[in-house]
Design a protein around this motif. Structure first.
Motif, PDB file in Angstrom:
ATOM      1  N   GLY A  69      -4.681  -1.110   3.461  1.00  0.00           N
ATOM      2  CA  GLY A  69      -3.675  -1.107   2.400  1.00  0.00           C
ATOM      3  C   GLY A  69      -3.779  -2.307   1.485  1.00  0.00           C
ATOM      4  N   THR A  70      -3.301  -2.140   0.255  1.00  0.00           N
ATOM      5  CA  THR A  70      -3.284  -3.219  -0.741  1.00  0.00           C
ATOM      6  C   THR A  70      -1.929  -3.224  -1.432  1.00  0.00           C
ATOM      7  N   ARG A  71      -1.304  -4.389  -1.502  1.00  0.00           N
ATOM      8  CA  ARG A  71      -0.004  -4.513  -2.166  1.00  0.00           C
ATOM      9  C   ARG A  71      -0.227  -4.911  -3.628  1.00  0.00           C
ATOM     10  N   TYR A  72      -0.324  -3.884  -4.465  1.00  0.00           N
ATOM     11  CA  TYR A  72      -0.615  -4.140  -5.878  1.00  0.00           C
ATOM     12  C   TYR A  72       0.539  -4.858  -6.573  1.00  0.00           C
ATOM     13  N   GLY A  73       1.781  -4.550  -6.167  1.00  0.00           N
ATOM     14  CA  GLY A  73       2.926  -5.206  -6.794  1.00  0.00           C
ATOM     15  C   GLY A  73       2.913  -6.707  -6.591  1.00  0.00           C
ATOM     16  N   SER A  74       2.625  -7.132  -5.359  1.00  0.00           N
ATOM     17  CA  SER A  74       2.579  -8.568  -5.062  1.00  0.00           C
ATOM     18  C   SER A  74       1.443  -9.248  -5.803  1.00  0.00           C
ATOM     19  N   ASN A  75       0.319  -8.558  -5.913  1.00  0.00           N
ATOM     20  CA  ASN A  75      -0.817  -9.150  -6.626  1.00  0.00           C
ATOM     21  C   ASN A  75      -0.528  -9.292  -8.115  1.00  0.00           C
ATOM     22  N   CYS A  76       0.190  -8.298  -8.684  1.00  0.00           N
ATOM     23  CA  CYS A  76       0.582  -8.411 -10.104  1.00  0.00           C
ATOM     24  C   CYS A  76       1.521  -9.592 -10.308  1.00  0.00           C
ATOM     25  N   CYS A  77       2.494  -9.756  -9.391  1.00  0.00           N
ATOM     26  CA  CYS A  77       3.405 -10.900  -9.496  1.00  0.00           C
ATOM     27  C   CYS A  77       2.654 -12.216  -9.357  1.00  0.00           C
TER      28      CYS A  77
ATOM     29  N   ASP B 122       2.467 -16.054  -3.894  1.00  0.00           N
ATOM     30  CA  ASP B 122       1.202 -15.989  -3.159  1.00  0.00           C
ATOM     31  C   ASP B 122       0.578 -14.605  -3.303  1.00  0.00           C
ATOM     32  N   ARG B 123      -0.745 -14.605  -3.378  1.00  0.00           N
ATOM     33  CA  ARG B 123      -1.453 -13.341  -3.472  1.00  0.00           C
ATOM     34  C   ARG B 123      -1.468 -12.655  -2.110  1.00  0.00           C
ATOM     35  N   ALA B 124      -1.209 -11.348  -2.111  1.00  0.00           N
ATOM     36  CA  ALA B 124      -1.170 -10.593  -0.863  1.00  0.00           C
ATOM     37  C   ALA B 124      -2.585 -10.319  -0.371  1.00  0.00           C
ATOM     38  N   LYS B 125      -2.814 -10.574   0.914  1.00  0.00           N
ATOM     39  CA  LYS B 125      -4.100 -10.287   1.499  1.00  0.00           C
ATOM     40  C   LYS B 125      -4.230  -8.798   1.788  1.00  0.00           C
TER      41      LYS B 125
END
Length: 706
Positions: free
Chosen positions: A416-424, A433-436
């Protein structure tokens, strides 16, 4: 001004919910309001001073902005570092206060009706700011070490091991509830019948000896009120650990410390509920000491501190009433006046809400109970004070913890990838922090009574001698079959937890599939057969729920709170990162994205690649296949639930260098492992035995941690 009142709302309302929730959105709002409040106040006050347009309401606005900085009791600091920087807060607030006084002097006299309530609000706010600074000093490291914790530490070293005690009645337990500032010579007075007892000191023993009508031992409510005081005393033990002091009572009388938990806290009919309730309230006290102003309610000026929100509500209501009178006689539409009136309505409501939280707080309840115990005249049922105390003690505040467990499934979320957290992460210029990849939280699950029961039963069976699950396998007669999956060294502990987590996940999905298919067959059975199936069903479902919830919670801690687990957090994160990479490349997981099919492939013995494969997924699949060989489904899940309950207890203790992580976790919503760490601390289990060492003899069980 609208933004200022909104920030005040967030700090008042969400600040009180911060310790109950791990929601990142809630914490982001609170942190944003707390951080931006100083900038907002500075900017707004500067606009008022430089504005060419003049409004009669400028003085009201300035005072309301000052309330934003110093008027929030349930959020004194967002992080521990803020507490030690109390001098910086003091200087910033002093400067803002001077500016507000200037504005009130220059503009407050233009509307005579505003003068008295404005000056009243301003004076109360200054006093509230003084209390906030005093509270921050109380919790600062230097003050905590020298004035609050050190005297108690010295005092408890004098515990008399020869004194008779009873954990059931708290007889002989001199844990301090209140009065430590009165300890003379830092608690080093000569011992007279144990440590010298100052008349200003209140102990747990005194609280439980009181049999007034409000604290009667025959009343369930009376025992709960006594337990609140017990939580206060226990919180002081945790504060000593946070400050780096040894627990003198553990060293002086390990048997007494152990019996406090095994013969007192987790004994009796309601042991599953009472132990965790006491710990929950205790951790609430710890949180409040470092992050709120409520501890000031416990000082000698506590009633004065309570009068401040009463005075603030009174002055705010007075000013709101004066604004409303002017609004009624104003013929033309006055936008500044209308806005100011609405803002004061909100501010008045927030101050009334804060007053309720004051009176409903456990700190104020302990102060009232202490006065009730030491003042015998208050125990007379007919007096007004007795009735008032009884009424206040019935007030309820929000629970200090949300009572839920975080969840993470490696097999389900490894891709899985948390795109919302990476955009933030990019939008906020890397503030978030960037989501791993492969780390996506599951839905929170309620901490059930079955989980509490499994933990307490495992603790009782262990008698304080913790193991990494090996004892539960021996008790269930499967040690020879499954012992290979238990860690043989501390370095392999996280790897072993992930192996058991994968196996538990596979078995749980297999069980769910069997129950789904079995539900279709039950309809065709006779009434007798279906009822026989239902009798065995709840036992299996409870055990599977316990094992699954604890398994995913341990995986959640590895993924999102590794600093609460044994070893260095870097090692835990590295092992999980490697396990996620291996799972992405594992051949049997490339077939499908559905969990049911993944588990089916991993359980298929014809598709075994190599039993010696050291990867987490491969070993987890091997363990799951061996677990499935246990034909008795109830026994299979009992093995898993007992293992995870024992593992949770094993990973809970931590070294003194790691205790700060638990204190910081309280500000993020709290974790269940912190509750277990506190429970084991009170039992005298301060450290876990290193793997590979022989467990101590039964006769030395009480000295395991010394």
């Amino acid at each position: 001004m609208s933004l200022g009142v909104l920030a005040q709302f967030l700090l008042h309302v969400l600040g009180s919910l911060r310790r109950r929730s791990s929601s990142k959105i809630l914490h982001a709002f609170v942190l944003g309001a707390y951080t931006l409040s100083y900038l907002l106040v500075s900017y707004s006050l500067g606009l008022m001073q430089d504005s060419d347009d003049y409004f009669d309401e400028f003085a009201v606005w300035a005072v309301c902005l000052l309330m934003l900085l110093g008027g929030t009791d349930n959020l004194m600091a967002c992080k521990l570092d803020d507490v030690d920087n109390w001098k910086s807060f003091h200087m910033k607030h002093l400067f803002k206060g001077v500016v507000v006084v200037v504005i009130v002097v220059l503009h407050g006299g233009d509307v005579p009706q505003f003068q008295k309530p404005l000056w009243g609000i301003l004076c109360v706010n200054i006093l509230q700011s003084f209390i906030r600074i005093k509270s921050m000093r109380m919790a600062s490291k230097s003050n905590l070490l020298s004035k609050n914790v050190k005297p108690i530490s010295d005092y408890m070293k004098g515990e008399d091991k020869r004194q008779p005690f009873s954990a059931a009645t708290m007889k002989g337990y001199k844990y301090i509830v209140a009065g430590e500032p009165s300890l003379r010579n830092h608690g080093k007075e000569p011992a007279v019948d144990g440590p010298r007892r100052d008349k200003n000191i209140t102990t747990v023993e005194q609280i439980y000896e009181c049999e007034g009508s409000l604290l009667s031992s025959r009343s369930r409510r009376g025992m709960r009120l006594k337990d609140i005081c017990l939580s206060m005393a226990l919180s002081k033990m945790l504060n000593r650990r946070f400050a780096g002091f040894e627990l003198g009572e553990v060293k002086a009388s390990p048997m007494k410390t152990s019996d406090f938990v095994f013969q007192g806290l987790i004994a009796g009919d309601n042991k599953y509920e009472r132990a965790f309730r006491v710990i929950e309230v205790e951790l609430g006290f710890v949180y409040d000491l470092y992050y709120t102003r409520y501890p000031f309610l416990y000082q000698k000026f506590r009633y004065f501190a309570l009068c401040l929100p009463v005075a603030m509500v009174t002055f705010c209501s007075w000013l709101t009433n004066e604004l409303f009178k002017i609004y009624k006689i104003t013929e033309a539409r006055d936008i500044p006046l209308t806005a100011t009136l609405c803002l004061m309505f909100v501010v008045t409501f927030l101050e009334a809400f804060q007053l309720y939280l004051h009176m409903a707080s456990d700190w104020f309840k302990v102060a009232l109970i202490r006065g009730y115990v030491t003042g015998h005249y208050l125990q007379r049922s007919g007096c007004f004070c007795h009735m008032f105390i009884g009424l206040v003690l019935r007030l309820k505040a929000p629970r200090p913890w949300v009572n839920k467990l975080g969840q993470y499934s490696l097999l389900d979320k490894y891709n899985g990838t948390r795109y919302g957290s990476n955009c933030c992460h990019f939008i906020t210029l890397f503030l978030v922090d960037r989501a791993k990849k492969g780390r996506e939280r599951g839905n929170l699950v309620k901490l059930s009574i079955q989980v509490k029961q499994a933990i307490i039963d495992s603790l009782i069976r262990s008698k304080g001698q913790l193991t990494n699950g090996a004892r539960s396998l021996e008790d269930n007669g499967v040690h020879g079959l499954l012992s290979w999956a238990c860690a043989v060294s501390d370095e392999m502990l996280i790897h072993s937890i992930l192996v058991w987590h994968v196996a538990t996940t596979i078995c749980k999905h297999r069980l769910d599939a069997e129950l789904a298919n079995g539900g279709k067959q039950i309809a065709a059975l006779s009434v007798e057969d279906s009822s026989a199936i239902d009798i065995a069903g709840p036992c299996v479902q409870d055990s599977s729920a316990v094992a699954s919830n604890l398994s995913q919670y341990c995986a959640y801690l590895i993924a999102f709170a590794p600093d609460l687990l044994p070893g260095h957090s870097f090692d835990s994160e590295s092992i999980l990162d490697q396990s996620i990479k291996d799972a992405r490349r594992f051949p049997l997981l490339q077939v499908t994205k559905k969990m049911e099919q993944k588990c089916k492939e991993l359980l298929d013995p014809s598709k075994i690649i190599d039993d010696n494969d050291a990867r987490v997924v491969a070993q987890g699949a091997r363990l799951a296949r061996q677990l499935m060989k246990i034909e008795d489904m109830a026994k299979r899940w009992k093995v898993l639930s007992d293992f995870w309950a024992e593992m949770m207890l094993y990973v809970a203790p931590c070294d003194d260098g790691q205790v700060r992580a638990h204190l910081e976790a309280l500000a993020r919503g709290g974790e269940f492992i912190t509750h277990l760490w506190a429970l084991l601390t009170h039992a005298g289990v301060l450290k876990r035995p290193r793997l590979g060492q022989r467990p101590p003899d039964q006769s030395k069980a009480h000295c395991i941690c010394l």
